[in-house]
Design a protein around this motif. Structure first.
Motif, PDB file in Angstrom:
ATOM      1  N   SER A  41       0.811  -1.221   0.000  1.00 17.73           N
ATOM      2  CA  SER A  41       0.000   0.000   0.000  1.00 17.73           C
ATOM      3  C   SER A  41       0.842   1.267   0.000  1.00 17.73           C
ATOM      4  CB  SER A  41      -0.947   0.002   1.194  1.00 17.73           C
ATOM      5  OG  SER A  41      -0.219   0.205   2.385  1.00 17.73           O
ATOM      6  N   ILE A  42       2.085   1.179   0.454  1.00 14.52           N
ATOM      7  CA  ILE A  42       2.938   2.368   0.426  1.00 14.52           C
ATOM      8  C   ILE A  42       4.001   2.279  -0.667  1.00 14.52           C
ATOM      9  CG2 ILE A  42       2.573   3.062   2.815  1.00 14.52           C
ATOM     10  CD1 ILE A  42       5.169   1.691   3.561  1.00 14.52           C
ATOM     11  N   GLY A  43       3.837   1.299  -1.565  1.00 10.47           N
ATOM     12  CA  GLY A  43       4.721   1.207  -2.715  1.00 10.47           C
ATOM     13  C   GLY A  43       6.031   0.511  -2.461  1.00 10.47           C
ATOM     14  N   MET A  44       6.092  -0.312  -1.431  1.00 10.77           N
ATOM     15  CA  MET A  44       7.324  -1.039  -1.117  1.00 10.77           C
ATOM     16  C   MET A  44       7.110  -2.521  -1.388  1.00 10.77           C
ATOM     17  SD  MET A  44       8.502   0.862   2.408  1.00 10.77           S
ATOM     18  CE  MET A  44       9.248  -0.614   2.997  1.00 10.77           C
ATOM     19  N   ARG A  45       6.992  -2.875  -2.658  1.00 11.91           N
ATOM     20  CA  ARG A  45       6.777  -4.276  -3.021  1.00 11.91           C
ATOM     21  C   ARG A  45       7.943  -5.135  -2.563  1.00 11.91           C
ATOM     22  NH1 ARG A  45       4.118  -4.372  -8.962  1.00 11.91           N
ATOM     23  NH2 ARG A  45       2.049  -3.835  -8.238  1.00 11.91           N
ATOM     24  N   ARG A  46       7.627  -6.358  -2.245  1.00  9.73           N
ATOM     25  CA  ARG A  46       8.615  -7.343  -1.799  1.00  9.73           C
ATOM     26  C   ARG A  46       9.385  -6.882  -0.556  1.00  9.73           C
ATOM     27  NH1 ARG A  46       9.214  -7.538  -7.555  1.00  9.73           N
ATOM     28  NH2 ARG A  46      10.978  -6.144  -7.378  1.00  9.73           N
ATOM     29  N   ARG A  47       8.739  -6.127   0.301  1.00 13.45           N
ATOM     30  CA  ARG A  47       9.357  -5.696   1.555  1.00 13.45           C
ATOM     31  C   ARG A  47       8.534  -6.165   2.756  1.00 13.45           C
ATOM     32  NH1 ARG A  47      14.088  -4.808  -0.277  1.00 13.45           N
ATOM     33  NH2 ARG A  47      14.472  -2.842  -1.298  1.00 13.45           N
ATOM     34  N   GLY A  48       7.750  -7.218   2.548  1.00 14.77           N
ATOM     35  CA  GLY A  48       6.884  -7.735   3.605  1.00 14.77           C
ATOM     36  C   GLY A  48       7.660  -8.211   4.818  1.00 14.77           C
ATOM     37  N   ARG A  49       8.771  -8.894   4.602  1.00 18.65           N
ATOM     38  CA  ARG A  49       9.570  -9.377   5.729  1.00 18.65           C
ATOM     39  C   ARG A  49      10.167  -8.226   6.524  1.00 18.65           C
ATOM     40  NH1 ARG A  49      12.866 -14.646   3.535  1.00 18.65           N
ATOM     41  NH2 ARG A  49      11.045 -15.979   3.384  1.00 18.65           N
ATOM     42  N   LEU A  50      10.583  -7.181   5.827  1.00 20.22           N
ATOM     43  CA  LEU A  50      11.121  -6.005   6.506  1.00 20.22           C
ATOM     44  C   LEU A  50      10.050  -5.362   7.380  1.00 20.22           C
ATOM     45  CD1 LEU A  50      13.506  -3.973   6.794  1.00 20.22           C
ATOM     46  CD2 LEU A  50      12.461  -2.701   4.906  1.00 20.22           C
ATOM     47  N   VAL A  51       8.861  -5.211   6.844  1.00 22.27           N
ATOM     48  CA  VAL A  51       7.749  -4.622   7.600  1.00 22.27           C
ATOM     49  C   VAL A  51       7.388  -5.512   8.789  1.00 22.27           C
ATOM     50  CG1 VAL A  51       5.303  -3.979   7.471  1.00 22.27           C
ATOM     51  CG2 VAL A  51       6.867  -3.291   5.655  1.00 22.27           C
ATOM     52  N   ALA A  52       7.390  -6.818   8.599  1.00 23.00           N
ATOM     53  CA  ALA A  52       7.104  -7.744   9.703  1.00 23.00           C
ATOM     54  C   ALA A  52       8.191  -7.633  10.779  1.00 23.00           C
ATOM     55  CB  ALA A  52       7.007  -9.178   9.195  1.00 23.00           C
ATOM     56  N   GLY A  53       9.436  -7.483  10.367  1.00 26.93           N
ATOM     57  CA  GLY A  53      10.530  -7.288  11.331  1.00 26.93           C
ATOM     58  C   GLY A  53      10.353  -6.002  12.122  1.00 26.93           C
ATOM     59  N   THR A  95      11.832   5.482  -4.853  1.00 27.24           N
ATOM     60  CA  THR A  95      11.659   4.426  -5.856  1.00 27.24           C
ATOM     61  C   THR A  95      10.235   4.290  -6.368  1.00 27.24           C
ATOM     62  OG1 THR A  95      11.307   2.769  -4.137  1.00 27.24           O
ATOM     63  CG2 THR A  95      13.553   3.062  -4.935  1.00 27.24           C
ATOM     64  N   THR A  96       9.250   4.703  -5.600  1.00 25.77           N
ATOM     65  CA  THR A  96       7.860   4.463  -6.004  1.00 25.77           C
ATOM     66  C   THR A  96       7.260   5.702  -6.668  1.00 25.77           C
ATOM     67  OG1 THR A  96       5.710   3.710  -5.255  1.00 25.77           O
ATOM     68  CG2 THR A  96       6.885   5.131  -3.766  1.00 25.77           C
ATOM     69  N   ARG A  97       6.416   5.438  -7.656  1.00 25.66           N
ATOM     70  CA  ARG A  97       5.696   6.530  -8.295  1.00 25.66           C
ATOM     71  C   ARG A  97       4.192   6.335  -8.138  1.00 25.66           C
ATOM     72  NH1 ARG A  97       9.557   6.578 -13.232  1.00 25.66           N
ATOM     73  NH2 ARG A  97      11.082   8.047 -12.463  1.00 25.66           N
ATOM     74  N   ARG A  98       3.786   5.066  -8.207  1.00 29.08           N
ATOM     75  CA  ARG A  98       2.372   4.736  -8.179  1.00 29.08           C
ATOM     76  C   ARG A  98       1.706   5.093  -6.859  1.00 29.08           C
ATOM     77  NH1 ARG A  98       1.044  -1.106  -9.276  1.00 29.08           N
ATOM     78  NH2 ARG A  98      -1.151  -0.772  -9.303  1.00 29.08           N
TER      79      ARG A  98
END
Length: 174
Positions: A41-53, A95-98
């Motif tokens: 939702s904030i444009g950080m694809r493939r960062r799920g593990r980082l967010v969980a950490g 990095t995100t634009r969308r």
């Protein structure tokens, strides 16, 4: 500042610390339960593990805040975690634009919570704001009697026989 005002200020800061502890546990739970959706939702694809950490960090810090007698170091730890969150979100902005609007909103929310964390940490760290109890050992000297009475005692000391070096272990005398 009178002692009554100091007491109220530290009490308000301690209450804020407790509230921030509960907030951290709630936010951490969301980050642990839905890390992929939150990071997407904030444009950080493939960062799920980082967010969980980050969520685990928030939960641990919140629990430590609620359990601590002195929340000051744990609030400062929150400030450090907020700096890490801000750095991560700034990287996402680059990095995100969308989903840039969502990332900006998340960054503003983290900045607001960081301001609360810093204000609480400063209030708890101020003179009279900490709830610590340190023992005063300045009057201790480690001797059973005053120094004047102890002077010369070591000169007259005779080593007991059971504490002497055994003859086979004594150094050679040339």
């Amino acid at each position: 500042m009178t002692s009554r005002r100091i007491g109220r200020a530290s009490s308000a800061a301690a209450d804020l610390a407790r509230g921030l502890g509960w907030f951290g546990i709630g936010l951490g739970a969301i980050e642990v339960i839905a890390p992929r959706a939150l990071s997407r939702s904030i444009g950080m694809r493939r960062r799920g593990r980082l967010v969980a950490g980050f969520g685990v960090r928030e939960i641990a810090n919140g629990a430590a805040l609620l359990a601590a007698d002195d929340p000051t170091p744990w609030i400062w730890a929150r400030v450090g975690g907020d700096a890490l969150d801000i750095a991560t979100l700034l990287g996402a902005l680059a990095t995100t634009r969308r989903r840039r609007g969502n990332a900006v909103l998340a960054l503003a929310a983290v900045a607001g919570v960081t301001a609360l964390d810093v204000a609480c940490a400063v209030a708890l760290s101020s003179v009279g704001g900490r709830a610590t109890s340190h023992r005063d050992y300045s009057g201790r000297r480690g001797m059973p009697e005053p120094p004047q009475a102890m002077r010369g005692r070591a000169r007259d000391l005779e080593v007991p026989k059971d504490m002497r070096i055994p003859k086979p272990m004594r150094p050679y005398s040339a």
